[in-house]
Design an enzyme around this catalytic site. Structure first.
Site: not given
Ligand code: SPV
Ligand code: MG
Length: 291
Positions: A42-44, A54, A81, A83, A110, A116, A118-119, A155, A186
């Site tokens: 996971s990027g986060l 992130d 991930d 990004d 994505e 980027k 975070n979503s 994504r 997502h």
């Molecule tokens: C991550 O885990 O970094 C993701 C998923 O991209 S989210 O944080 O839900 O966008």
């Molecule tokens: Mg991410």
């Protein structure tokens, strides 16, 4: 079986499959030991574990270094991930080359802009990539991979950007035609409405991956019924570790003693086991001159 083939099999499995988040070598090993068949890098979580945001504050080579440790620590496949691919098509295809060298099984990119966000943040500032530009990126990545089983997941962030189903479908189909192996759709809604509307119209043109962080209360059986292929539990090892570290730090600070803390933490033996100290002891017996 190669890690790439394992991930490919998971994505195309008839059963609903799961990836669990990890953010370093230790958590990757723990995910494997728990029984998961694959890891979400996971990027986060990786950025948070580094103490940064992130927002691509960590460089792609810094992420690559973490991945190297994860890949060494676990024998199950890792989906990175990726990004936005850390730049344009050229940066993205170089990423694929470097991931393959480290036995990373696949990457998800994505359709947003670098750097980027975070979503789940700044819902009004989630500019999307131009569709054609993003398709070029996917094509370049697929053309670059040398292992035919390496996976590129596209994504779709249309719902995140506040655009509707039509835009989500238009993008997903363009990415399919560009060569993506699966679509991650997502949503930041707390219910499954957007995901459900997408999946029903999509009709399994490509495998579908979801990240139910916000709609966590939806029963998993519902995902199965909808024909979703892969669920990513995206950040729960990071969040569990934050809670555990805060509690123990506060307790030890307060009590100025380890007496009550000792039984709340993993034993040192467990740390050594996870590090595979046994293997080193055996190697020392074999390779060091005996005294
Ligand atoms: C991550 O885990 O970094 C993701 C998923 O991209 S989210 O944080 O839900 O966008
Ligand atoms: Mg991410």
């Amino acid at each position: 079986m190669k890690k790439t083939s394992q991930l490919k099999q998971l994505i195309h499995s008839r059963n609903l499959e799961f990836l669990m988040e990890a953010h370093n070598g230790l958590s990757a090993k723990i995910v494997e030991e728990a029984g998961f068949k694959g890891i979400w890098a996971s990027g986060l979580s990786i950025s948070a574990a580094m103490g940064v945001r992130d927002n691509n504050e960590a460089s792609w080579t810094q992420v690559l270094e973490v991945l190297e440790f994860m890949s060494d620590a676990a024998s199950i496949p890792i989906l990175l991930d990726g990004d936005t691919g850390f730049g344009n098509f050229n940066n993205s295809r170089r990423l694929v080359k470097k991931l393959e060298q480290r036995q990373i099984a696949g990457v998800c990119i994505e359709d947003k802009l670098f750097p980027k966000t975070n979503s789940f943040l700044n819902s009004k500032i989630q500019p999307l990539a131009d569709i054609n530009e993003f398709c070029g990126k996917i094509k370049a990545m697929k053309d670059t991979q040398t292992d035919e089983d390496f996976i590129v997941v596209a994504r779709v962030e249309a719902f995140i950007a506040g655009l509707g189903l039509k835009e989500a479908l238009r993008r997903a189909d363009a990415y399919r035609q560009a060569g993506a192996d699966a679509i991650l759709i997502h949503s930041k809604r707390t219910d499954i409405a957007e995901i459900e509307s997408f999946v029903k119209e999509w009709e399994q043109r490509l495998p579908v991956v979801i990240v139910p962080t916000k709609y966590y209360s939806t029963p998993t059986s519902r995902f199965q019924k909808l024909g979703i292929n892969l669920v990513i539990w995206a950040n729960h090892n990071l969040r569990a570790s934050i809670d555990a570290m805060k509690k123990i730090s506060e307790q030890i600070f307060r009590e100025k003693s380890l007496v009550r803390a000792e039984k709340k933490v993993a034993t040192l033996e467990e740390v050594f086991r996870l590090q595979r100290v046994d293997e080193l002891l055996e190697a020392e017996r074999k390779y060091l001159p005996s005294t």
